[in-house]
Write a protein that holds these residues in place. Structure first.
Motif, PDB file in Angstrom:
ATOM      1  N   UNK A   1       0.822  -1.215   0.000  1.00  0.00           N
ATOM      2  CA  UNK A   1       0.000   0.000   0.000  1.00  0.00           C
ATOM      3  C   UNK A   1       0.852   1.258   0.000  1.00  0.00           C
ATOM      4  N   UNK A   2       1.938   1.241   0.760  1.00  0.00           N
ATOM      5  CA  UNK A   2       2.844   2.396   0.781  1.00  0.00           C
ATOM      6  C   UNK A   2       3.494   2.609  -0.584  1.00  0.00           C
ATOM      7  N   UNK A   3       3.944   1.509  -1.197  1.00  0.00           N
ATOM      8  CA  UNK A   3       4.551   1.646  -2.527  1.00  0.00           C
ATOM      9  C   UNK A   3       3.527   2.162  -3.532  1.00  0.00           C
ATOM     10  N   UNK A   4       2.312   1.656  -3.465  1.00  0.00           N
ATOM     11  CA  UNK A   4       1.267   2.106  -4.390  1.00  0.00           C
ATOM     12  C   UNK A   4       0.962   3.588  -4.181  1.00  0.00           C
ATOM     13  N   UNK A   5       0.947   4.012  -2.923  1.00  0.00           N
ATOM     14  CA  UNK A   5       0.707   5.430  -2.625  1.00  0.00           C
ATOM     15  C   UNK A   5       1.849   6.293  -3.165  1.00  0.00           C
TER      16      UNK A   5
END
Length: 171
Positions: free
Chosen positions: A11-15
């Motif tokens: 999720x952090x990478x996608x954000x």
């Protein structure tokens, strides 16, 4: 199923990099992230259990190699090194520790008066067999969240994936 640490990382990478496709590009990161984390956590648990028997990972590997060779549980250092893909220099220290603990003994090689053989002692055999049993129990415990069918399916999929890495050396 609730989110886990890998879901949060993805999720952090996608954000931070929304151009990365969640299914095509970040899914492999999630899969290998979970494989890595499971391996690290189980490896730490096995290390803890083996340490109770006086074995580090390196010493475990040497004793396991000798034990798997079968009766009379005796190999030359060259045979051990080859089986473990290890240099002879890397093996010497391990054998020193195992010999000091009474798990192996070095004997003259009857077929080569300049060579030696490494024989597992009865104590060494007891320790490695106990360690293997304890390790198998820990692995079964880790897999207990899966059904028998899921375990077979996971095993088949990991075997297929592993085949793609088979020719690559370990560092």
């Amino acid at each position: 199923m609730t989110d886990d640490a890998v879901d949060r990382i993805i999720g952090q990478w996608h954000r931070e990099m929304p151009e990365l496709d969640l299914d095509r590009e970040l899914e492999p990161m999630a899969l290998f992230g979970r494989i890595h984390r499971i391996s690290q956590k189980l490896g730490a648990r096995l290390h803890e259990l083996r340490a109770r028997k006086g074995l580090g990972r390196n010493e475990f590997d040497v004793l396991a190699t000798i034990r798997r060779s079968g009766d009379p549980y005796t190999l030359s250092p060259k045979e051990i090194s080859a089986a473990m893909m290890l240099s002879s220099g890397g093996l010497t220290g391990r054998l020193d520790k195992l010999e000091a603990a009474g798990f192996v003994e070095r004997l003259p090689d009857p077929g080569d008066r300049r060579g030696i053989k490494v024989r597992m002692t009865e104590l060494g055999r007891e320790v490695i067999e106990d360690s293997v049993r304890i390790g198998v129990a820990a692995q079964n415990e880790a897999l207990s969240v899966l059904t028998d069918d899921e375990r077979r399916q996971l095993g088949a999929l990991l075997k297929k994936l592993h085949a793609g890495f088979e020719d690559q050396p370990f560092d």
